[in-house]
Design a protein around this motif. Structure first.
Motif, PDB file in Angstrom:
ATOM      1  N   ALA A 162       0.834  -1.201   0.000  1.00 21.03           N
ATOM      2  CA  ALA A 162       0.000   0.000   0.000  1.00 21.03           C
ATOM      3  C   ALA A 162       0.873   1.258   0.000  1.00 21.03           C
ATOM      4  CB  ALA A 162      -0.918  -0.003   1.215  1.00 21.03           C
ATOM      5  N   LEU A 163       1.946   1.225   0.783  1.00 21.77           N
ATOM      6  CA  LEU A 163       2.848   2.381   0.832  1.00 21.77           C
ATOM      7  C   LEU A 163       3.555   2.586  -0.501  1.00 21.77           C
ATOM      8  CD1 LEU A 163       4.433   1.962   4.361  1.00 21.77           C
ATOM      9  CD2 LEU A 163       3.122   3.913   3.565  1.00 21.77           C
ATOM     10  N   ARG A 164       3.955   1.462  -1.106  1.00 21.31           N
ATOM     11  CA  ARG A 164       4.657   1.567  -2.381  1.00 21.31           C
ATOM     12  C   ARG A 164       3.742   2.061  -3.501  1.00 21.31           C
ATOM     13  NH1 ARG A 164       9.815  -0.337  -2.528  1.00 21.31           N
ATOM     14  NH2 ARG A 164      10.397  -1.744  -0.838  1.00 21.31           N
ATOM     15  N   ALA A 165       2.418   1.850  -3.315  1.00 19.93           N
ATOM     16  CA  ALA A 165       1.483   2.232  -4.368  1.00 19.93           C
ATOM     17  C   ALA A 165       1.225   3.736  -4.394  1.00 19.93           C
ATOM     18  CB  ALA A 165       0.169   1.473  -4.199  1.00 19.93           C
ATOM     19  N   VAL A 166       1.706   4.464  -3.389  1.00 22.54           N
ATOM     20  CA  VAL A 166       1.516   5.919  -3.393  1.00 22.54           C
ATOM     21  C   VAL A 166       2.320   6.518  -4.548  1.00 22.54           C
ATOM     22  CG1 VAL A 166       1.923   8.041  -2.117  1.00 22.54           C
ATOM     23  CG2 VAL A 166       1.134   6.013  -0.920  1.00 22.54           C
ATOM     24  N   PRO A 167       1.663   7.336  -5.387  1.00 21.00           N
ATOM     25  CA  PRO A 167       2.354   7.873  -6.568  1.00 21.00           C
ATOM     26  C   PRO A 167       3.652   8.617  -6.199  1.00 21.00           C
ATOM     27  CG  PRO A 167       0.035   8.374  -6.666  1.00 21.00           C
ATOM     28  CD  PRO A 167       0.268   7.741  -5.350  1.00 21.00           C
ATOM     29  N   TYR A 183       9.227  12.660   8.381  1.00 24.81           N
ATOM     30  CA  TYR A 183       8.054  13.526   8.253  1.00 24.81           C
ATOM     31  C   TYR A 183       7.261  13.129   7.020  1.00 24.81           C
ATOM     32  CZ  TYR A 183       5.178  17.732   8.273  1.00 24.81           C
ATOM     33  OH  TYR A 183       4.125  18.587   8.317  1.00 24.81           O
ATOM     34  N   LEU A 184       7.980  12.943   5.926  1.00 19.43           N
ATOM     35  CA  LEU A 184       7.331  12.545   4.676  1.00 19.43           C
ATOM     36  C   LEU A 184       6.527  11.264   4.870  1.00 19.43           C
ATOM     37  CD1 LEU A 184       7.057  12.348   1.486  1.00 19.43           C
ATOM     38  CD2 LEU A 184       9.198  11.096   1.565  1.00 19.43           C
ATOM     39  N   LEU A 190       1.717   7.920   4.890  1.00 16.97           N
ATOM     40  CA  LEU A 190       0.830   7.127   5.732  1.00 16.97           C
ATOM     41  C   LEU A 190      -0.645   7.497   5.532  1.00 16.97           C
ATOM     42  CD1 LEU A 190       1.832   4.857   7.418  1.00 16.97           C
ATOM     43  CD2 LEU A 190       1.737   6.296   9.429  1.00 16.97           C
ATOM     44  N   PRO A 191      -0.988   8.810   5.577  1.00 19.00           N
ATOM     45  CA  PRO A 191      -2.396   9.165   5.329  1.00 19.00           C
ATOM     46  C   PRO A 191      -2.857   8.775   3.926  1.00 19.00           C
ATOM     47  CG  PRO A 191      -1.240  10.993   6.337  1.00 19.00           C
ATOM     48  CD  PRO A 191      -0.208   9.977   5.999  1.00 19.00           C
ATOM     49  N   LEU A 192      -1.939   8.847   2.950  1.00 19.73           N
ATOM     50  CA  LEU A 192      -2.334   8.503   1.589  1.00 19.73           C
ATOM     51  C   LEU A 192      -2.588   7.008   1.443  1.00 19.73           C
ATOM     52  CD1 LEU A 192       0.005  10.803  -0.469  1.00 19.73           C
ATOM     53  CD2 LEU A 192      -2.469  10.780  -0.537  1.00 19.73           C
ATOM     54  N   ALA A 193      -1.845   6.222   2.209  1.00 19.72           N
ATOM     55  CA  ALA A 193      -1.978   4.764   2.094  1.00 19.72           C
ATOM     56  C   ALA A 193      -2.990   4.213   3.092  1.00 19.72           C
ATOM     57  CB  ALA A 193      -0.624   4.107   2.299  1.00 19.72           C
ATOM     58  N   LYS A 194      -3.767   5.111   3.699  1.00 16.15           N
ATOM     59  CA  LYS A 194      -4.677   4.744   4.780  1.00 16.15           C
ATOM     60  C   LYS A 194      -5.566   3.554   4.425  1.00 16.15           C
ATOM     61  CE  LYS A 194      -7.602   7.828   5.509  1.00 16.15           C
ATOM     62  NZ  LYS A 194      -8.072   9.208   5.601  1.00 16.15           N
ATOM     63  N   LYS A 195      -6.171   3.627   3.243  1.00 15.59           N
ATOM     64  CA  LYS A 195      -7.116   2.587   2.854  1.00 15.59           C
ATOM     65  C   LYS A 195      -6.450   1.231   2.762  1.00 15.59           C
ATOM     66  CE  LYS A 195     -11.348   4.034   1.096  1.00 15.59           C
ATOM     67  NZ  LYS A 195     -11.793   5.045   0.137  1.00 15.59           N
ATOM     68  N   GLY A 196      -5.284   1.202   2.107  1.00 17.94           N
ATOM     69  CA  GLY A 196      -4.571  -0.058   1.952  1.00 17.94           C
ATOM     70  C   GLY A 196      -4.165  -0.628   3.299  1.00 17.94           C
TER      71      GLY A 196
END
Lengths: 287, 274
Positions: A162-167, A183-184, A190-196
């Motif tokens: 899921a983390l790797r799938a973040v653009p 921080y990044l 982390l918030p972007l990969a929340k669903k995964g």
């Protein structure tokens, strides 16, 4: 443009779908007569399991509480650790470290549950007995600890992907802004990969709730309503594994066990369908 | 400062994983190596209660029979399903349903598989507690593993082969049998080994369908069998012998590690070129 091979493969693939359906129908059929003795509500909420008594008492409430307690407890431990590991693998680990850890994860899933249960029972339980002066060290907590190790690889690999799938654009933007790497990862990825990651948690929950051998050997197997994490209990899979062999085929006891199996099955299926829904949503979200 | 702290936490959690595996393996070796001898491996359970003085040959044989049966039962349907998903059902709704089903089957608790197979094979079809019933139960359990690994192996085949095949007007079946499957073969075999390892370690399904505390023979389809994981469970739970239990656990884990390492190696390999 269909050919014979394609149709043949479709037939076989279709059969597998039907097989899952057959499992549900079969479990429902085997447990059918029991519902005339006990209502579904009483069955799930009842706290007395006494299939040989007169009148018969069939309630799996105690076991359900034990199951939930061990599984949720395991998640409480496994999710933070798993997330840290996933972040490490996805963002921080140098390639040589990833090359070591990936097979390690695979081998950890390769160790069978009975060995985890056995080690837990001989090491952890002993540890509690010796250090905390407990008469017997088996508890829901022990079961949770071992389940934590067992679900960890699933949680790690799912949340890592899921983390790797973040653009990559997000990473580049943060780099350009001079943001530090922790921080990044913590504030952006982390918030972007929340669903995964939520998907990973659900997967881990399903695994932990359905696991049999480890809880059978560690939870203590007493049919008392657990009042704390450190009391004993008998999760649902352990009940089924222990009593199926001694139940008379066709008796209410036997049917009650199938009803318990049906509850477990529907519960885990629901979790898996939720997971499938999640994955589909994520895929369409990325495109 | 905070950044440093986080970085340390991430590194530590990664190292924790490594530590976990190493400590599990070394502890098993430390406690189990004394029990292992040629005699332990190559004789039947002895002593009172049975197994107290070792002997796990029937359990090893039984596990091998169960595992081979399971993979034999599951491999053809699993492979066919994977072929349909990748080569024929190009993302139609049907293949989506099949995909979801396979995922659900992978998530099925093994004790539920055991319950289903007990009712169907042991009771209704009258196989009794037997190698056959256990093999079928394990087959059902590893089916999703075979589908997923075979699917991944087929997906990993370079798409150029498919395009070239179509451009040359080769039939789909020829393309599949002569080009795609050979390319995906190492991955598919690796998946089968993975499935074998998975089946060899499973206890709950065979506990209710196949396993016996002791049997003189192994290999008869309609007789109960001994199996390593169940033997370990009995040695421990009946308090037969802790040392022999560690020995059995070590044998089981070594067997699975070997299977898994070969599987990993195979799955990373590319198939032979055309």
């Amino acid at each position: 443009m269909r050919e014979k091979t394609g149709i043949l493969c479709l037939l076989v693939a279709g059969c597998s779908t039907v097989l899952l359906l057959a499992v549900i129908v079969f479990m429902a059929l085997e447990s059918w007569p029991v519902w005339s003795v006990v209502s579904p509500r009483d069955f799930i909420l009842g706290t007395n399991w006494n299939p040989l008594a007169e009148p018969i008492q069939l309630g799996i409430g105690t076991m359900l509480v034990s199951t939930l307690w061990t599984a949720l407890g395991a998640l409480m431990l496994a999710v933070p650790i798993g997330l840290c590991c996933a972040i490490f693998l996805a963002e921080f680990a140098p390639p040589w470290m990833t090359n070591i850890l990936r097979p390690v994860l695979n081998l950890l899933t390769g160790i069978p549950s009975v060995v985890y249960g056995f080690l837990g029972a001989t090491v952890l339980v002993k540890f509690f007995e010796v250090n905390f002066a407990m008469a017997s060290g088996e508890s829901l907590f022990c079961a949770s600890l071992v389940l934590t190790i067992m679900v960890l690889p699933y949680i790690i690999s799912t949340s890592e992907s899921a983390l790797r799938a973040v653009p990559a654009a997000y990473r580049q933007a943060s780099l350009a802004l001079g943001v530090s790497k922790p921080y990044l990862t913590l504030r952006v990825l982390l918030p972007l990969a929340k669903k995964g990651i939520l998907g990973a948690v659900i997967l881990g929950f399903g695994r932990a709730a359905g696991e049999t051998m480890a809880v059978l050997m560690l939870a203590g197997n007493t049919m008392v309503l657990p009042t704390s994490w450190f009391s004993k209990g008998e999760p649902l899979p352990a009940l089924i594994a222990l009593e199926l062999g001694t139940s008379v085929v066709g008796s209410y006891h036997y049917q009650g066990l199938y009803a318990a199996g049906l509850v477990l099955l529907l519960f885990v299926l629901l979790i898996n369908l939720l997971l499938a829904l999640f994955r589909r949503e994520r895929r369409s979200g990325v495109n | 400062m905070i950044d440093r702290l986080w970085q340390t936490i991430f590194w530590l959690s990664g190292l924790l994983l490594l530590l976990l595996l190493v400590s599990i393996l070394s502890y098993l070796i430390y406690r189990g190596h004394a029990a292992i001898s040629l005699e332990f491996l190559l004789s039947s359970p002895k002593g009172l209660p049975l197994g107290a003085e070792g002997g796990i040959l029937p359990a090893i044989k039984g596990t091998l029979c169960l595992v081979v049966l399971a993979v034999a039962v599951a491999s053809v349907p699993g492979l066919a399903t994977a072929v349909y998903l990748v080569e024929y059902g190009e993302k139609n709704s049907l293949s989506q349903i099949i995909n979801t089903t396979v995922q659900c089957m992978a998530g099925l608790p093994s004790i539920v598989t055991g319950l289903f197979c007990y009712a169907l094979f042991v009771v209704r079809l009258g196989f009794g507690i037997s190698l056959l019933a256990g093999g079928l139960a394990l087959g059902m359990m590893v089916f999703p593993v075979i589908v997923v690994t075979a699917r991944d192996a087929l997906l990993a085949v370079n798409n150029h082969y498919r395009l070239v095949g179509i451009a040359l007007g080769v039939s789909r079946r020829y393309l599949l049998v002569r080009v795609l499957l050979p390319q995906a073969l190492p991955g598919i075999l690796g998946g089968m080994l993975l499935a074998m390892g998975y089946a060899a370690g499973a206890t709950a399904p065979i506990m209710v369908t196949a396993a016996a505390i002791a049997t003189p023979t192994a290999g008869n389809l309609f007789e109960p069998v001994m199996a390593l994981p169940y033997h370990l469970y009995i040695l421990f739970s009946q308090q037969v012998s802790l040392d022999k239990a560690y020995g059995t656990a070590l044998v089981l884990v070594s067997l699975l590690l070997v299977l898994n390492v070969i599987a990993l190696w195979l799955r990373q390999r590319k198939g032979r070129g055309v």
